[in-house]
Scaffold this motif. Structure first.
Motif, PDB file in Angstrom:
ATOM      1  N   GLU A   1       0.882  -1.159   0.070  1.00  0.00           N
ATOM      2  CA  GLU A   1      -0.132  -0.108   0.060  1.00  0.00           C
ATOM      3  C   GLU A   1       0.821   1.228  -0.103  1.00  0.00           C
ATOM      4  O   GLU A   1       2.113   1.112   0.546  1.00  0.00           O
ATOM      5  CB  GLU A   1      -0.918   0.070   1.301  1.00  0.00           C
ATOM      6  CG  GLU A   1      -0.271  -0.071   2.515  1.00  0.00           C
ATOM      7  CD  GLU A   1      -1.201  -0.057   3.599  1.00  0.00           C
ATOM      8  OE1 GLU A   1      -1.313   1.233   4.245  1.00  0.00           O
ATOM      9  OE2 GLU A   1      -1.773  -0.782   4.083  1.00  0.00           O
TER      10      GLU A   1
ATOM     11  N   ALA B   1       1.420   6.589   3.971  1.00  0.00           N
ATOM     12  CA  ALA B   1       0.862   7.820   4.366  1.00  0.00           C
ATOM     13  C   ALA B   1       1.968   9.046   4.023  1.00  0.00           C
ATOM     14  O   ALA B   1       3.022   8.833   4.183  1.00  0.00           O
ATOM     15  CB  ALA B   1       0.399   7.733   5.728  1.00  0.00           C
ATOM     16  N   GLY B   2       1.429  10.136   3.506  1.00  0.00           N
ATOM     17  CA  GLY B   2       2.320  11.083   3.064  1.00  0.00           C
ATOM     18  C   GLY B   2       3.480  11.061   2.154  1.00  0.00           C
ATOM     19  O   GLY B   2       4.179  11.717   1.869  1.00  0.00           O
TER      20      GLY B   2
ATOM     21  N   THR C   1       4.700  13.132   8.484  1.00  0.00           N
ATOM     22  CA  THR C   1       3.948  11.982   8.622  1.00  0.00           C
ATOM     23  C   THR C   1       4.444  11.062   9.928  1.00  0.00           C
ATOM     24  O   THR C   1       5.588  10.982   9.978  1.00  0.00           O
ATOM     25  CB  THR C   1       3.894  11.062   7.390  1.00  0.00           C
ATOM     26  OG1 THR C   1       3.806  11.986   6.438  1.00  0.00           O
ATOM     27  CG2 THR C   1       3.093  10.006   7.606  1.00  0.00           C
TER      28      THR C   1
ATOM     29  N   LEU D   1       3.307   5.303  10.569  1.00  0.00           N
ATOM     30  CA  LEU D   1       2.328   5.129   9.459  1.00  0.00           C
ATOM     31  C   LEU D   1       3.114   4.678   8.440  1.00  0.00           C
ATOM     32  O   LEU D   1       2.492   4.502   7.357  1.00  0.00           O
ATOM     33  CB  LEU D   1       1.489   6.406   9.284  1.00  0.00           C
ATOM     34  CG  LEU D   1       0.791   6.878  10.414  1.00  0.00           C
ATOM     35  CD1 LEU D   1      -0.019   8.066  10.007  1.00  0.00           C
ATOM     36  CD2 LEU D   1      -0.355   5.772  10.703  1.00  0.00           C
TER      37      LEU D   1
ATOM     38  N   THR E   1       6.023   0.547   4.621  1.00  0.00           N
ATOM     39  CA  THR E   1       5.287   1.082   3.164  1.00  0.00           C
ATOM     40  C   THR E   1       6.425   1.423   2.387  1.00  0.00           C
ATOM     41  O   THR E   1       6.460   1.765   1.035  1.00  0.00           O
ATOM     42  CB  THR E   1       4.372   1.825   3.043  1.00  0.00           C
ATOM     43  OG1 THR E   1       4.757   3.036   3.958  1.00  0.00           O
ATOM     44  CG2 THR E   1       2.996   1.330   3.841  1.00  0.00           C
TER      45      THR E   1
END
Length: 189
Positions: free
Chosen positions: A92, A95-96, A111, A115, A119
């Motif tokens: 995925e 975030a950011g 961020t 999170l 990733t």
């Protein structure tokens, strides 16, 4: 967007030509991050500082690629930081994370790190950036100050960047590869 600007794109590298005498860019390799009608933005890939990322950005020091140093991204906004990241394959989106080319993108350092974990595969942080106004970079390229070549993901995260410019030149086709062996001052040859 004009056709001249469209020819430049995120992910391309700008290699400083020997004729480029500006000390901010002598012998540099700049990764283009954004190009549009208003100008261009990039970061210098081969100017590590002596400052550990952990001293400036705390916990991000544990995440950055070795060497775990802040890189001098360019002469503009040197009190700010840009984080260039490689997204994890098939996962995925972090975030950011703002994708730019391939799996490379910019990561917002505001961020929360938790999170981002899992990733992002690789991360490098740059203090400042290189910026050009509308048409400025195209004019510098036309006058022979820069060689424009395709970038590779490995170029962004190379551990020892001292020889990056020569390595990139060596893999180019034709006469451009010959510049990899050119002395910085041909008069000394």
């Amino acid at each position: 967007m004009s056709s001249e600007v469209r020819a430049l794109a995120p992910g391309q590298l700008l290699l400083a030509a020997p004729e480029l005498l500006d000390p901010n860019f002598a012998d540099t390799v700049v990764l283009l991050l954004d190009v549009n009608d208003d100008g261009a933005l990039g970061v210098v890939l081969n100017r590590p500082t002596a400052l550990p990322v952990a001293e400036v950005l705390g916990e991000w020091g544990d995440v950055v690629e070795e060497p775990e140093l802040l890189f001098q991204g360019g002469p503009v906004s040197t009190d700010g930081a840009l984080a260039v990241a490689l997204a994890a394959p098939g996962g995925e989106q972090a975030a950011g994370f703002q994708p730019l080319w391939d799996r490379i993108g910019l990561l917002d350092l505001d961020t929360p790190r938790e999170l981002v974990e899992g990733t992002v595969d690789r991360l490098r942080i740059f203090a400042g950036y290189a910026g050009w106004g509308a048409g400025q970079l195209q004019a510098e390229i036309a006058e022979g100050s820069w060689y424009v070549v395709p970038g590779h993901v490995e170029d962004v995260f190379l551990g020892d960047t001292r020889d990056l410019r020569r390595q990139v030149l060596r893999r180019q086709p034709g006469d451009l590869a010959l510049h990899a062996t050119r002395p910085s001052d041909p008069e000394l040859n």
